[in-house]
Design a protein around this motif. Structure first.
Motif, PDB file in Angstrom:
ATOM      1  N   PHE A 120     -36.385 -55.414   1.465  1.00 43.24           N
ATOM      2  CA  PHE A 120     -35.124 -55.256   2.790  1.00 43.24           C
ATOM      3  C   PHE A 120     -33.618 -55.357   2.489  1.00 43.24           C
ATOM      4  CE2 PHE A 120     -33.153 -56.495   6.293  1.00 43.24           C
ATOM      5  CZ  PHE A 120     -32.929 -55.156   6.896  1.00 43.24           C
ATOM      6  N   VAL A 121     -33.686 -55.961   1.659  1.00 40.25           N
ATOM      7  CA  VAL A 121     -31.744 -56.139   1.463  1.00 40.25           C
ATOM      8  C   VAL A 121     -31.666 -55.366   0.576  1.00 40.25           C
ATOM      9  CG1 VAL A 121     -29.957 -57.494   0.414  1.00 40.25           C
ATOM     10  CG2 VAL A 121     -32.088 -58.730   1.814  1.00 40.25           C
ATOM     11  N   LEU A 122     -32.385 -54.397  -0.644  1.00 40.76           N
ATOM     12  CA  LEU A 122     -31.727 -53.529  -1.284  1.00 40.76           C
ATOM     13  C   LEU A 122     -31.753 -52.268  -1.078  1.00 40.76           C
ATOM     14  CD1 LEU A 122     -33.868 -54.661  -4.595  1.00 40.76           C
ATOM     15  CD2 LEU A 122     -31.788 -54.928  -3.644  1.00 40.76           C
ATOM     16  N   MET A 123     -32.475 -51.988  -0.089  1.00 47.61           N
ATOM     17  CA  MET A 123     -33.027 -50.760   1.031  1.00 47.61           C
ATOM     18  C   MET A 123     -31.481 -51.407   1.843  1.00 47.61           C
ATOM     19  SD  MET A 123     -35.057 -48.522   0.956  1.00 47.61           S
ATOM     20  CE  MET A 123     -34.081 -47.026   1.994  1.00 47.61           C
ATOM     21  N   LEU A 124     -31.198 -51.878   2.747  1.00 45.88           N
ATOM     22  CA  LEU A 124     -29.922 -51.984   3.776  1.00 45.88           C
ATOM     23  C   LEU A 124     -29.278 -51.492   2.696  1.00 45.88           C
ATOM     24  CD1 LEU A 124     -28.946 -52.099   5.840  1.00 45.88           C
ATOM     25  CD2 LEU A 124     -28.864 -55.335   5.689  1.00 45.88           C
ATOM     26  N   ARG A 125     -28.909 -52.212   1.526  1.00 50.04           N
ATOM     27  CA  ARG A 125     -27.866 -51.910   0.297  1.00 50.04           C
ATOM     28  C   ARG A 125     -27.514 -50.149   0.105  1.00 50.04           C
ATOM     29  NH1 ARG A 125     -27.807 -56.374  -5.044  1.00 50.04           N
ATOM     30  NH2 ARG A 125     -26.020 -55.087  -4.268  1.00 50.04           N
ATOM     31  N   LEU A 126     -28.419 -50.018   0.145  1.00 48.84           N
ATOM     32  CA  LEU A 126     -28.980 -48.306  -0.573  1.00 48.84           C
ATOM     33  C   LEU A 126     -28.379 -47.552   0.640  1.00 48.84           C
ATOM     34  CD1 LEU A 126     -29.554 -45.867  -2.217  1.00 48.84           C
ATOM     35  CD2 LEU A 126     -32.790 -46.395  -1.587  1.00 48.84           C
ATOM     36  N   GLU A 127     -28.984 -48.215   2.297  1.00 46.32           N
ATOM     37  CA  GLU A 127     -28.283 -46.668   3.002  1.00 46.32           C
ATOM     38  C   GLU A 127     -26.699 -47.868   3.052  1.00 46.32           C
ATOM     39  OE1 GLU A 127     -29.825 -45.565   6.272  1.00 46.32           O
ATOM     40  OE2 GLU A 127     -31.946 -45.436   4.239  1.00 46.32           O
ATOM     41  N   ILE A 128     -26.490 -48.788   2.629  1.00 48.17           N
ATOM     42  CA  ILE A 128     -24.731 -48.354   3.486  1.00 48.17           C
ATOM     43  C   ILE A 128     -24.765 -47.431   2.140  1.00 48.17           C
ATOM     44  CG2 ILE A 128     -22.762 -50.412   2.727  1.00 48.17           C
ATOM     45  CD1 ILE A 128     -25.066 -52.665   3.474  1.00 48.17           C
ATOM     46  N   ALA A 129     -25.063 -48.169   0.626  1.00 45.26           N
ATOM     47  CA  ALA A 129     -24.118 -46.859  -0.294  1.00 45.26           C
ATOM     48  C   ALA A 129     -24.674 -45.013  -0.232  1.00 45.26           C
ATOM     49  CB  ALA A 129     -24.986 -47.189  -1.257  1.00 45.26           C
ATOM     50  N   GLU A 130     -25.141 -44.865   0.954  1.00 38.58           N
ATOM     51  CA  GLU A 130     -25.108 -43.240   1.420  1.00 38.58           C
ATOM     52  C   GLU A 130     -25.114 -43.395   2.331  1.00 38.58           C
ATOM     53  OE1 GLU A 130     -29.928 -42.786   0.966  1.00 38.58           O
ATOM     54  OE2 GLU A 130     -29.746 -42.598  -0.685  1.00 38.58           O
ATOM     55  N   LYS A 131     -24.250 -44.461   3.274  1.00 35.95           N
ATOM     56  CA  LYS A 131     -24.150 -42.985   4.622  1.00 35.95           C
ATOM     57  C   LYS A 131     -22.656 -43.966   4.976  1.00 35.95           C
ATOM     58  CE  LYS A 131     -28.937 -42.262   6.075  1.00 35.95           C
ATOM     59  NZ  LYS A 131     -29.938 -42.667   6.958  1.00 35.95           N
ATOM     60  N   GLY A 132     -22.741 -45.924   4.499  1.00 38.07           N
ATOM     61  CA  GLY A 132     -21.522 -45.980   5.097  1.00 38.07           C
ATOM     62  C   GLY A 132     -20.115 -45.245   5.196  1.00 38.07           C
ATOM     63  N   ARG A 133     -19.407 -44.654   4.070  1.00 36.39           N
ATOM     64  CA  ARG A 133     -18.649 -43.620   3.693  1.00 36.39           C
ATOM     65  C   ARG A 133     -18.364 -43.218   5.903  1.00 36.39           C
ATOM     66  NH1 ARG A 133     -15.939 -40.427  -1.206  1.00 36.39           N
ATOM     67  NH2 ARG A 133     -13.590 -40.214   0.089  1.00 36.39           N
ATOM     68  N   ASN A 134     -19.247 -42.499   5.662  1.00 34.17           N
ATOM     69  CA  ASN A 134     -19.665 -41.092   6.636  1.00 34.17           C
ATOM     70  C   ASN A 134     -18.958 -41.942   8.051  1.00 34.17           C
ATOM     71  OD1 ASN A 134     -19.807 -39.336   4.964  1.00 34.17           O
ATOM     72  ND2 ASN A 134     -21.442 -38.887   4.974  1.00 34.17           N
ATOM     73  N   TYR A 135     -19.722 -43.731   7.738  1.00 35.12           N
ATOM     74  CA  TYR A 135     -19.735 -43.840   9.333  1.00 35.12           C
ATOM     75  C   TYR A 135     -18.763 -44.868   9.177  1.00 35.12           C
ATOM     76  CZ  TYR A 135     -25.220 -44.042  10.222  1.00 35.12           C
ATOM     77  OH  TYR A 135     -26.609 -44.329  10.445  1.00 35.12           O
ATOM     78  N   LEU A 136     -17.569 -45.024   8.701  1.00 30.60           N
ATOM     79  CA  LEU A 136     -16.281 -45.871   8.327  1.00 30.60           C
ATOM     80  C   LEU A 136     -15.416 -44.582   8.998  1.00 30.60           C
ATOM     81  CD1 LEU A 136     -16.564 -48.210   5.613  1.00 30.60           C
ATOM     82  CD2 LEU A 136     -16.157 -48.338   7.962  1.00 30.60           C
ATOM     83  N   LEU A 137     -15.815 -43.581   8.246  1.00 28.02           N
ATOM     84  CA  LEU A 137     -14.860 -42.047   9.138  1.00 28.02           C
ATOM     85  C   LEU A 137     -15.174 -42.006   9.843  1.00 28.02           C
ATOM     86  CD1 LEU A 137     -14.888 -39.556   5.924  1.00 28.02           C
ATOM     87  CD2 LEU A 137     -13.218 -41.262   6.232  1.00 28.02           C
ATOM     88  N   MET A 138     -16.307 -41.694  11.029  1.00 27.67           N
ATOM     89  CA  MET A 138     -16.752 -41.665  12.086  1.00 27.67           C
ATOM     90  C   MET A 138     -16.378 -42.559  13.091  1.00 27.67           C
ATOM     91  SD  MET A 138     -20.578 -39.474  12.352  1.00 27.67           S
ATOM     92  CE  MET A 138     -21.627 -41.102  11.503  1.00 27.67           C
ATOM     93  N   ALA A 139     -16.545 -44.109  12.608  1.00 20.31           N
ATOM     94  CA  ALA A 139     -15.769 -45.179  13.462  1.00 20.31           C
ATOM     95  C   ALA A 139     -14.142 -45.241  12.947  1.00 20.31           C
ATOM     96  CB  ALA A 139     -16.099 -46.475  12.586  1.00 20.31           C
ATOM     97  N   GLY A 140     -13.492 -44.708  12.790  1.00 19.32           N
ATOM     98  CA  GLY A 140     -11.753 -44.700  12.195  1.00 19.32           C
ATOM     99  C   GLY A 140     -11.357 -43.271  13.441  1.00 19.32           C
ATOM    100  N   VAL A 141     -12.251 -42.709  13.779  1.00 20.19           N
ATOM    101  CA  VAL A 141     -12.393 -41.053  14.573  1.00 20.19           C
ATOM    102  C   VAL A 141     -12.486 -41.450  16.020  1.00 20.19           C
ATOM    103  CG1 VAL A 141     -12.570 -39.191  15.282  1.00 20.19           C
ATOM    104  CG2 VAL A 141     -12.284 -39.225  12.716  1.00 20.19           C
TER     105      VAL A 141
END
Length: 270
Positions: A10-31
Motif C-alpha cells: 500500500f505504501v509503495l502504491m501510494l508513492r506511485l500515485e504521488i509520483a504520477e499525480k503529485g505534480r499536477n495536484y500541486l499545480l492545481m493547489a497553487g491555482v
C-alpha cells in the motif's frame, strides 16, 4: 495477484500515485490557493466596511465547494481512461483495495485541507478586518453557521460523486458526472421548493436548497386598507435531531458513493 491488503504494498502504491499525480495536484493547489487569497484578502486591506468585499468571501466559498474537490477528484482514476495506461495500471502488482485506497487517500489529502483553509482563513480575515476599521454599526460578519454545515456536507457529497464518476465513465467523466449531479440537485431542489411553497401557504418569495430549511418572505397584500400581515421574514430550520439526521445522511451517501467506486474499479474493463 494476492488480493489481501498489505501495508508495505500500500505504501509503495501510494508513492506511485504521488509520483504520477503529485505534480499536477500541486499545480492545481497553487491555482486554487491564489484564487482563494485573491477573493479573501481584500477585506483585510481596507480601513472601512465594504459590502462587495464581504460578498467576495461567499464567492470564495462557492469556488471551494464547486471546484475544490471536483477538479482534483475528476482525475482520481485517470490512468484507467485510456487503454495504454489502463493496462499498465491493471498490471501493477498490488491488490485492488490497495490501488483504490491509495487513490482515495491522496485525493482526500489535497481536498480536505482546502475546505479547512477556507474556514480558518475566513474567521481570521473577518476578525482582522473588524479590528482595523473604525467602530460603526457596519462590520464584517462570519458566514452563517448553517452555511458551514451545509457546505461541508455538500463538499464531501460532490467529491464522492465525482470520485465515482471518474471510474464509472470511460470518456468525458467530469462533464458526464457534472450533468448527472446537476440534474439530481435540480430535481431535489424543486421538490424541496415545492414542499416549502405548499406548507408555507405560498409565500411571495422562498429560498430552498436541497436538504436544507426554508427562507420565506411575505409582503403586504396590495389594495387593502389594513393588510392581513406586514412584511415578514421567516427562516424555517431543521430541529436539532433532524439536523443531525441530515448530516448523517450526507455522510452515509458519501460513503456509499465511495463503496460504489470501489466495486466499479473491481469490474473495470480496458
Amino acid at each position: 495477484m494476492n488480493q489481501t491488503f498489505d501495508i508495505h504494498r500500500f505504501v509503495l502504491m501510494l508513492r506511485l500515485e504521488i509520483a504520477e499525480k503529485g505534480r499536477n495536484y500541486l499545480l492545481m493547489a497553487g491555482v486554487m490557493l491564489f484564487t482563494l487569497l485573491a477573493l479573501m484578502v481584500p477585506i483585510t486591506l481596507s480601513h472601512e466596511y465594504n459590502n462587495f468585499r464581504a460578498i467576495m468571501h461567499f464567492a470564495a466559498l462557492f469556488m471551494v465547494v464547486l471546484f475544490g474537490g471536483s477538479l482534483y477528484t475528476s482525475g482520481a482514476f485517470a490512468q484507467y481512461s485510456q487503454q495504454s495506461s489502463g493496462i499498465a495500471a491493471l498490471m501493477v502488482p498490488a491488490s485492488r483495495i490497495e490501488k483504490y485506497l491509495s487513490s482515495l487517500l491522496l485525493n482526500l489529502a489535497f481536498v480536505i485541507p482546502f475546505l479547512a483553509f477556507f474556514w480558518q482563513f475566513h474567521y481570521w480575515a473577518t476578525d482582522y478586518a473588524n479590528s482595523v476599521i473604525p467602530r460603526s454599526p457596519d462590520e464584517y460578519k462570519y458566514i452563517p453557521r448553517d452555511f458551514f454545515d451545509y457546505t461541508v456536507c455538500s463538499y464531501f457529497i460532490i467529491q464522492a460523486a465525482v470520485f465515482l464518476g471518474s471510474i464509472y465513465f470511460k470518456k468525458y467523466a467530469y462533464i458526464k458526472t457534472a450533468v448527472a449531479v446537476i440534474l439530481f440537485t435540480t430535481l431535489l431542489s424543486y421538490f424541496n421548493y415545492d414542499l416549502g411553497n405548499r406548507l408555507g401557504d405560498k409565500p411571495n418569495k422562498i429560498t430552498a436548497f436541497p436538504l436544507s430549511g426554508w427562507k420565506m418572505w411575505f409582503y403586504p397584500e396590495m389594495g387593502q386598507p389594513r393588510p392581513r400581515y406586514i412584511v415578514g421574514y421567516y427562516h424555517v430550520t431543521h430541529s436539532e435531531v433532524m439536523s443531525y439526521a441530515v448530516q448523517g445522511f450526507a455522510i452515509w451517501l458519501a460513503v456509499m458513493l465511495w463503496i460504489c467506486a470501489y466495486y466499479q474499479m473491481k469490474e473495470r474493463e480496458i
